[in-house]
Design a protein around this motif. Structure first.
Motif, mmCIF file in Angstrom:
data_model
loop_
_atom_site.group_PDB
_atom_site.id
_atom_site.type_symbol
_atom_site.label_atom_id
_atom_site.label_comp_id
_atom_site.label_asym_id
_atom_site.label_seq_id
_atom_site.Cartn_x
_atom_site.Cartn_y
_atom_site.Cartn_z
ATOM 1 N N MET A 481 0.838 -1.201 0.000
ATOM 2 C CA MET A 481 0.000 0.000 0.000
ATOM 3 C C MET A 481 0.872 1.250 0.000
ATOM 4 O O MET A 481 0.591 2.220 -0.700
ATOM 5 C CB MET A 481 -0.929 -0.026 1.219
ATOM 6 C CG MET A 481 -1.992 1.045 1.198
ATOM 7 S SD MET A 481 -3.046 0.894 -0.249
ATOM 8 C CE MET A 481 -4.604 0.606 0.509
ATOM 9 N N GLU A 482 1.939 1.197 0.761
ATOM 10 C CA GLU A 482 2.847 2.350 0.814
ATOM 11 C C GLU A 482 3.457 2.607 -0.561
ATOM 12 O O GLU A 482 3.561 3.742 -1.014
ATOM 13 C CB GLU A 482 3.953 2.068 1.817
ATOM 14 C CG GLU A 482 3.897 3.035 2.987
ATOM 15 C CD GLU A 482 4.862 2.634 4.065
ATOM 16 O OE1 GLU A 482 6.068 2.640 3.815
ATOM 17 O OE2 GLU A 482 4.376 2.292 5.171
ATOM 18 N N ASN A 483 3.826 1.526 -1.255
ATOM 19 C CA ASN A 483 4.387 1.662 -2.603
ATOM 20 C C ASN A 483 3.408 2.310 -3.573
ATOM 21 O O ASN A 483 3.800 3.044 -4.474
ATOM 22 C CB ASN A 483 4.757 0.291 -3.172
ATOM 23 C CG ASN A 483 6.104 -0.148 -2.667
ATOM 24 O OD1 ASN A 483 6.849 0.641 -2.093
ATOM 25 N ND2 ASN A 483 6.415 -1.423 -2.860
ATOM 26 N N LEU A 484 2.125 1.996 -3.380
ATOM 27 C CA LEU A 484 1.124 2.557 -4.302
ATOM 28 C C LEU A 484 0.878 4.042 -4.026
ATOM 29 O O LEU A 484 0.380 4.764 -4.892
ATOM 30 C CB LEU A 484 -0.197 1.787 -4.174
ATOM 31 C CG LEU A 484 -0.232 0.422 -4.850
ATOM 32 C CD1 LEU A 484 -1.440 -0.376 -4.392
ATOM 33 C CD2 LEU A 484 -0.262 0.568 -6.365
ATOM 34 N N GLY A 485 1.220 4.499 -2.840
ATOM 35 C CA GLY A 485 1.066 5.917 -2.486
ATOM 36 C C GLY A 485 -0.387 6.290 -2.288
ATOM 37 O O GLY A 485 -1.283 5.462 -2.390
ATOM 38 N N ASP A 486 -0.594 7.602 -2.046
ATOM 39 C CA ASP A 486 -1.962 8.067 -1.797
ATOM 40 C C ASP A 486 -2.730 8.172 -3.107
ATOM 41 O O ASP A 486 -2.142 8.354 -4.172
ATOM 42 C CB ASP A 486 -1.920 9.460 -1.140
ATOM 43 C CG ASP A 486 -1.334 9.350 0.260
ATOM 44 O OD1 ASP A 486 -1.489 8.265 0.857
ATOM 45 O OD2 ASP A 486 -0.707 10.331 0.713
ATOM 46 N N ALA A 487 -4.053 8.094 -2.984
ATOM 47 C CA ALA A 487 -4.905 8.235 -4.173
ATOM 48 C C ALA A 487 -4.744 9.639 -4.743
ATOM 49 O O ALA A 487 -4.576 10.600 -3.984
ATOM 50 C CB ALA A 487 -6.347 7.972 -3.796
ATOM 51 N N ASP A 488 -4.774 9.742 -6.096
ATOM 52 C CA ASP A 488 -4.641 11.062 -6.711
ATOM 53 C C ASP A 488 -5.936 11.838 -6.519
ATOM 54 O O ASP A 488 -7.026 11.299 -6.687
ATOM 55 C CB ASP A 488 -4.342 10.914 -8.201
ATOM 56 C CG ASP A 488 -3.021 10.198 -8.407
ATOM 57 O OD1 ASP A 488 -2.002 10.725 -7.966
ATOM 58 O OD2 ASP A 488 -3.048 9.084 -8.971
ATOM 59 N N ILE A 489 -5.767 13.100 -6.205
ATOM 60 C CA ILE A 489 -6.968 13.931 -5.988
ATOM 61 C C ILE A 489 -7.369 14.522 -7.334
ATOM 62 O O ILE A 489 -6.526 15.028 -8.095
ATOM 63 C CB ILE A 489 -6.678 15.053 -4.977
ATOM 64 C CG1 ILE A 489 -6.322 14.413 -3.628
ATOM 65 C CG2 ILE A 489 -7.866 15.992 -4.819
ATOM 66 C CD1 ILE A 489 -5.549 15.330 -2.710
ATOM 67 N N ASP A 490 -8.662 14.434 -7.638
ATOM 68 C CA ASP A 490 -9.152 15.009 -8.891
ATOM 69 C C ASP A 490 -9.188 16.533 -8.726
ATOM 70 O O ASP A 490 -10.044 17.073 -8.045
ATOM 71 C CB ASP A 490 -10.552 14.455 -9.173
ATOM 72 C CG ASP A 490 -11.053 14.910 -10.532
ATOM 73 O OD1 ASP A 490 -10.324 15.676 -11.197
ATOM 74 O OD2 ASP A 490 -12.157 14.499 -10.919
ATOM 75 N N ASP A 491 -8.210 17.232 -9.346
ATOM 76 C CA ASP A 491 -8.138 18.686 -9.164
ATOM 77 C C ASP A 491 -8.883 19.432 -10.274
ATOM 78 O O ASP A 491 -8.734 20.641 -10.446
ATOM 79 C CB ASP A 491 -6.663 19.138 -9.100
ATOM 80 C CG ASP A 491 -5.841 18.552 -10.234
ATOM 81 O OD1 ASP A 491 -6.458 18.046 -11.197
ATOM 82 O OD2 ASP A 491 -4.609 18.602 -10.159
ATOM 83 N N GLY A 492 -9.672 18.710 -11.035
ATOM 84 C CA GLY A 492 -10.501 19.355 -12.058
ATOM 85 C C GLY A 492 -9.748 19.656 -13.333
ATOM 86 O O GLY A 492 -10.348 20.012 -14.348
ATOM 87 N N ILE A 493 -8.412 19.522 -13.312
ATOM 88 C CA ILE A 493 -7.637 19.802 -14.524
ATOM 89 C C ILE A 493 -7.831 18.641 -15.501
ATOM 90 O O ILE A 493 -7.845 17.474 -15.105
ATOM 91 C CB ILE A 493 -6.120 19.957 -14.193
ATOM 92 C CG1 ILE A 493 -5.929 21.133 -13.242
ATOM 93 C CG2 ILE A 493 -5.287 20.142 -15.464
ATOM 94 C CD1 ILE A 493 -4.540 21.228 -12.654
ATOM 95 N N GLU A 494 -8.047 18.991 -16.762
ATOM 96 C CA GLU A 494 -8.253 17.971 -17.803
ATOM 97 C C GLU A 494 -7.061 17.010 -17.820
ATOM 98 O O GLU A 494 -5.910 17.430 -17.972
ATOM 99 C CB GLU A 494 -8.376 18.689 -19.157
ATOM 100 C CG GLU A 494 -8.810 17.764 -20.232
ATOM 101 C CD GLU A 494 -10.330 17.781 -20.464
ATOM 102 O OE1 GLU A 494 -10.677 17.472 -21.584
ATOM 103 O OE2 GLU A 494 -11.120 18.104 -19.543
#
Ligand SMILES: C[S@@+](CC[C@H](N)C(=O)[O-])C[C@H]1O[C@@H](n2cnc3c(N)ncnc32)[C@H](O)[C@@H]1O
Length: 541
Positions: A481-494
């Motif tokens: 899980m640590e290797n996969l890192g945190d989930a990417d946050i959808d910042d609205g950028i295309e």
């Protein structure tokens, strides 16, 4: 794509019976045999029928239990009974459909050579199986949104050309949400109906290559496969305005979006994942192949291999075309060939497919039929199964992730002694009880033996051992899980298509790892409760 199931044996006698037999040639024979025996069956079982409607239901249940095991694949076999809570539970959608349709075929073959009295009985069995398929399919389907206002002129042109040349299609082509074009049923299609039938003469296979001017050059290249030769042929044929397949080539996209075309940002997002390795290795392989052929072929035979048609970009395009659109077809001469098949290449893949048995030329009609294993209503998209592929394989070679929980998304686990095991999302298992925890039994047993080779594992006396096993797994998966890192946050950028896919892949893997962690925590909780009960009993004496 998936080969045909090689099993089936039929013996019909006067008492009206069907024999289900596990083929000795099945590469998983030993394991399946063991599982059959554990359920009280042999590798060859004769099922007798009587003229009693209840008996039909009961006997079909038994047949289904056997057919399920005969049709298990390696992954399903590994996860075995862990995913099911009662003998009536299916192992997977794929397995259930294949088991049901294999019984149906057996019944229909039996009916063909039976007496009138037996025919009536077989008809009842046939109807009962069809009902079972309807019930099962009704509970397991997923329909995409069809985009009706997207024009399909080229696709319709191709369909018209095909029908003029002997193709029989009960489908139309339309754009569907997030999957390009798809094949939509024009009418209600029943189990066994051919949604599409393609004459062998309209299949693009190595036969065409032999008629081409490049064949005499290519056949002299040591070690070149017929697939590579055909790929090089298609790179040129695509530009041939006199090609028999011109209308087919006209429908192909300008660019494919598979893992081979991932840009740097998407690759970076995947670093430390198995998909990253898969994509890099696959790309390196193609580069080596291209460099071995070009520019030499263009220099030595510029008339046959015009340099402008044989650039790296065009080569990559053709590779993506063949990886994402070809099918392996068994021809009447018994040879398996990799082919491109106009119109059939509009079928999209699903974890809940309508068509699972395809890939063999029907020698009676010299055509390839795509027959339904479950019904498809008019207006619904008709899906194929490309095979039992993981998301990483589907991204690399096809450029998509199917909707639903993919049972082939597994984490391979390799231990120091070289033993290999695997783990998949524990929500696919319905056995979350103590000593199971939704985790695969072969893995748990292996870890138990590592901890304590002499203990009989499934007794309360071994709770501490069991606790250590789960704590080890917890440690291993926390690391992942640590290797996969945190989930990417959808910042609205295309976001570009490849980064979106990379993100989706990591989300899937995070979900799986998280399910394993949750199961370990839940298991530890269960064990601690049991341990404290044991201690209380000890104190009470
Ligand atoms: C054989 S083609 C199917 C027809 C394709 N949709 C088209 O427009 O040409 C295979 C490609 O279709 C797409 N595809 C197939 N099944 C899909 C699915 N379930 N979801 C999203 N895309 C899918 C992928 O791009 C894949 O490489």
């Amino acid at each position: 794509m998936e080969p045909l199931s090689p099993y089936e044996a039929l013996e019909l006698d006067n008492d009206c019976s069907i024999v289900l037999e596990l083929s000795k040639d099945d590469p998983l024979f030993e394991k399946k045999m063991k599982l059959l025996q554990s359920k009280g069956f042999n590798s060859k079982e004769r099922i007798n029928f009587k003229r009693d409607p209840d008996f039909v239901t009961i006997t079909l249940k038994v047949m289904l239990q056997i057919a399920r095991i005969i049709n298990l694949d390696e992954v399903e076999l590994y996860f075995g009974d862990d995913g099911i809570s009662s003998p009536d539970d299916p192992y997977s959608h794929r397995n259930e459909l294949q088991a049901l349709t294999s019984i149906l075929r057996l019944i229909d073959i039996s009916a063909y050579s039976s007496t009138q009295m037996q025919k009536d009985l077989f008809q009842k069995l046939h109807d009962a199986i069809i009902d079972m398929i309807h019930t099962f399919a009704g509970n397991n389907s997923m329909q995409p949104t069809i985009i009706e206002n997207h024009h399909c002129d080229k696709e319709n042109d191709l369909l018209k050309w095909g029908e003029q040349n002997g193709i029989r299609a009960r489908l139309r082509i339309a754009y569907v949400k997030d999957a390009g074009r798809g094949a939509i049923a024009r009418e209600d299609l029943k189990v066994g109906d051919a949604a599409l039938e393609i004459p062998a003469s309209l299949i693009i296979s190595e036969e065409l290559l032999r008629e081409s001017d490049m064949y005499h050059v290519l056949k002299k290249i040591e070690g070149i496969s017929s697939e590579t030769m055909l790929l090089l042929w298609s790179m040129k044929e695509k530009h041939n305005c006199n090609s028999k397949f011109k209308k087919y080539f006209a429908t192909l996209p300008e660019e494919f979006h598979t893992g081979f075309s991932f840009g740097l940002e998407a690759k970076m997002a995947l670093s430390d994942t198995l998909l990253f390795e898969e994509i890099i290795q696959a790309n390196n392989h193609l580069h080596t192949q291209y460099d071995g052929l070009f520019p030499i072929l263009c220099k030595e035979h510029p008339d046959i291999f015009p340099p402008e048609l044989y650039t790296w970009e065009q080569f990559l395009w053709a590779c993506e075309l063949w990886y994402s659109n070809s099918m392996k077809i068994m021809f009447a001469d018994g040879k398996l060939r990799t082919c491109l098949i106009p119109i059939a290449s509009f079928f999209n893949h699903s974890l809940y497919p309508h068509i699972v048995h395809y890939g063999r030329i029907d020698s009676a009609t010299n055509s390839l039929k795509f027959c339904l294993s479950r019904p498809c209503s008019a207006g619904e998209e008709c899906f194929l199964s490309y095979g039992n592929f993981s998301s990483s394989h589907l991204i690399t070679f096809y450029g998509f992730v199917p909707k639903g929980h993919n049972p082939y998304d597994i984490f391979p686990l390799e231990f120091e002694d070289g033993t290999c095991h695997m783990v998949r999302a524990t929500w696919l298992s319905r056995n979350n009880h103590i000593f199971h925890y939704g985790l695969p039994t072969p893995l748990l047993d292996y870890l138990r033996r590592l901890k304590s080779p002499i203990l009989n594992t499934k007794t309360l006396g071994n709770l501490e051992n069991e606790l250590e096993v789960l704590e080890d797994l917890l440690f291993m998966f926390n690391d992942l899980m640590e290797n996969l890192g945190d989930a990417d946050i959808d910042d609205g950028i295309e976001t570009s298509w490849d980064v979106k896919l990379a993100t989706k892949f990591k989300d899937i893997h995070r979900g799986i790892v998280s399910s394993v962690l949750t199961s370990c925590y839940e298991g530890i909780k269960l064990l601690k409760i049991e341990l404290s009960k044991c201690m209380e009993e000890d104190i009470r004496g």
